[in-house]
Design a protein around this motif. Structure first.
Motif, PDB file in Angstrom:
ATOM      1  N   ALA A 298       0.919  -1.119  -0.041  1.00  0.00           N
ATOM      2  CA  ALA A 298       0.036   0.130   0.207  1.00  0.00           C
ATOM      3  C   ALA A 298       0.910   1.249   0.111  1.00  0.00           C
ATOM      4  O   ALA A 298       0.360   2.317  -0.695  1.00  0.00           O
ATOM      5  N   ASN A 315      -5.487   3.651  -7.638  1.00  0.00           N
ATOM      6  CA  ASN A 315      -6.019   4.285  -6.340  1.00  0.00           C
ATOM      7  C   ASN A 315      -7.408   5.374  -6.607  1.00  0.00           C
ATOM      8  O   ASN A 315      -7.583   6.187  -6.067  1.00  0.00           O
ATOM      9  N   VAL A 320      -6.971   2.266  -1.381  1.00  0.00           N
ATOM     10  CA  VAL A 320      -5.565   1.936  -1.003  1.00  0.00           C
ATOM     11  C   VAL A 320      -5.301   2.256   0.294  1.00  0.00           C
ATOM     12  O   VAL A 320      -5.402   3.414   0.708  1.00  0.00           O
ATOM     13  N   THR A 516      -5.383  -3.450   0.038  1.00  0.00           N
ATOM     14  CA  THR A 516      -5.538  -3.280  -1.303  1.00  0.00           C
ATOM     15  C   THR A 516      -6.653  -4.417  -1.903  1.00  0.00           C
ATOM     16  O   THR A 516      -6.460  -5.323  -2.819  1.00  0.00           O
TER      17      THR A 516
END
Length: 579
Positions: A298, A315, A320, A516
């Motif tokens: 991340a 993202n 995220v 994620t």
């Protein structure tokens, strides 16, 4: 970029960041299929059979700190290069957050140190929202993953027994080791109070599965990683065979700064800092796979900003880093008079429990909390230590019939006699449970702080809810019932509300996942059902970040299965020219 980049000449088919369970599996599967791989690891190379790195079968006096944990979080001989804090690589916490982040930087990552508890998620674990209305369902179900669980069982090896428990799927098992004496007592006690206890499912070889790996010889030191490869570590079971194909170039001590993207927003490689010379390098690749751990992956994505991806790579959903969650954990210890003055014999067994308790109350919706937990047990005649309350009034208060008027401990002959009397008479248990993923529990980039490599660090926001606190209270009630059922004496007072019933801080169980997460809806998830980024078709994440929910099971076996599944999918898509 403002820094000078040294570019690697080779353009790889795939660049994999991280060599733990997910990254090791992806490297093994893709290398076997003939793809050219760059495997990038933030720490040094590691092989537990290397005499210069081996800590297995070494005595405490061989450590300059006598085994103390001043350098490594679990002691000098524990095989994890890293810990809760790494010099020069800090992380920060929002007010009220107690999240503790464990990192292991070495080839194989955390798989060199773990309990080898290798549990499949069950059908219910993928669809918990349908059962309790909380969190979200996975976009896949057990039947989608089962073929890959089967493959992982057969490739790596796991012992256990077929139990036909609906949400504890059976696999392809090696014979389990026999229970040790304390486990026989515990089994007798749990039966009295209606709590099941079955043989454990650990990825430790009780029989050989190939010529390169020997069966366990029961030294009880799996946390040191196995020099005969008798247990599962990604370094010895996946990465080494992948390198032997000739299709993998290993880059060690390489701290990845970000994923590079081209003018179309597709991944084109990674930037990394070489820890040995301090210089910046670029690796070019057709596909990038992140497997650096849920939070590290991340962090890389959030730091990979461009005009095409202003919020960080993959993202657009702004998900995220969100839905971070760890297993819950609480524990108790007890002293059992019946186990005093034991005969001395070697019952070390494997480096972990021979029996455990799977969650047994799935059908009870009146518990006050929604998700379950399993119970792990320990005890036996491991290396003795000074121990649990010598020179206190504790044993005299609770067990005067054991000691009479004589004080325990002291020094000299009296101390030696007590160590022998109490040796093997303590046991313990710990719950490991499922928390409910929430968007507000997250990691994000701290814009005010960088590490020694100049990379912005993570800031954690995390709080347990009443769901997890009530679950810990139930754990303690279960522990008390088990301890009482075997005639043991609890060590210390039962944890209460003031300590959240002994609930460990988030992160302390080292099972963090979800940053994620996968999903069918690109506006509420980062990855699709094959661990492929919705926004970037040639980007995959195959660590625990993909998890929608954790289950009460340890995550490693599911990370391995999903990484294999994603690798098969990626290989087919590349052959078709879709990626």
């Amino acid at each position: 970029m403002s820094f000078q980049i040294i570019e690697q000449s080779t353009k790889y088919d795939v660049c994999i960041v991280g060599s733990g369970a997910g990254g090791g599996m992806a490297a093994k599967i893709l290398a076997d299929k003939g793809f050219k791989i760059a495997l990038v690891e933030a720490g040094p190379n590691f092989d537990p059979a290397n005499p210069e790195q081996r800590t297995q079968l070494r005595w405490p006096y061989e450590s300059p700190r006598r085994g103390a944990s001043t350098v490594r979080a679990f002691g000098d001989f524990d095989m994890a290069y890293g810990g809760w804090q790494i010099d020069g690589e800090p992380y920060t916490k929002a007010p009220g957050t107690e999240f503790d982040w464990f990192r292991s930087q070495m080839v194989g990552g955390r798989t060199n140190h773990w309990g080898r508890i290798s549990l499949r998620f069950g059908p219910l674990d993928f669809k918990r929202k349908d059962f309790d209305g909380k969190g979200d369902n996975w976009p896949i179900g057990y039947e989608d993953v089962r073929p890959y669980y089967d493959k992982v069982d057969k490739l790596i090896g796991v012992f256990g027994t077929k139990e036909n428990i609906p949400n504890e799927p059976d696999g392809f098992f090696l014979p389990p080791p026999k229970p040790r004496l304390h486990e026989l007592y515990l089994k007798k006690g749990t039966s009295k109070v209606g709590i099941p206890m079955i043989p454990s499912r650990l990825s430790i070889l009780t029989k050989r599965v190939n010529k390169k790996r020997q069966a366990c010889f029961y030294c009880n030191q799996c946390s040191r990683s196995c020099s005969v490869y008798g247990d599962f570590s990604s370094s010895s079971v996946l990465v080494n065979p992948a390198i032997e194909t000739g299709n993998v170039d290993l880059f060690t001590n390489a701290m990845v700064r970000e994923v590079i993207t081209d003018e179309n927003g597709k991944a084109s490689g990674v930037y990394y800092i070489n820890k040995e010379d301090g210089k910046d390098y670029r690796i070019k690749a057709k596909v990038v796979i992140l497997a650096a751990s849920a939070c590290s992956s991340a962090r890389i994505l959030l730091n990979s900003k461009s005009t095409t991806h202003p919020n960080g790579l993959a993202n657009s959903s702004e998900v995220v880093g969100k839905y971070l969650h760890d297993s819950t954990g609480a524990s108790r210890m007890a002293f059992m008079p019946e186990l005093m003055d034991r005969k001395r014999y070697n019952e070390d067994g494997v480096g972990g429990m021979h029996m455990y308790t799977p969650w047994w109350l799935n059908d009870d919706k009146n518990l006050g909390f929604s998700r379950g937990y399993h119970i792990e047990y320990w005890g036996g005649m491991g290396m003795p230590s000074y121990g649990f309350g010598f020179n206190t009034e504790f044993l005299h208060t609770l067990a005067p019939q054991v000691l009479g008027d004589r004080k325990a401990g002291g020094y000299g002959v009296g101390l030696m006699q007590d160590v022998k009397r109490f040796y093997g008479s303590t046991l313990g248990m710990a719950g490991r449970g499922e928390s409910i993923p929430r968007a507000e529990n997250r990691c994000e980039i701290d814009s005010q702080k960088v590490d020694k490599y100049g990379i912005p660090v993570l800031k954690f926001n995390y709080k347990w809810s009443e769901e997890e606190v009530k679950q810990a209270a139930h754990m303690q009630d279960s522990f008390e019932a088990i301890i009482k059922s075997i005639g043991a004496i609890p060590l210390g007072d039962k944890p209460g509300k003031e300590t959240n019933y002994g609930l460990e801080n988030p992160g302390r169980i080292i099972h963090e996942v979800g940053t994620t997460r996968m999903g069918a809806d690109a506006t509420t998830s980062v990855l699709n059902e094959y661990n492929q980024a919705h926004d970037v078709s040639n980007l995959f994440v195959v660590d625990g970040g993909a998890f929608v929910s954790q289950a009460d099971k340890n995550p490693t076996w599911t990370i391995l299965a999903l990484a294999w599944r994603a690798s098969d999918y990626l290989a087919e898509e590349m052959k078709k020219g879709n990626i």
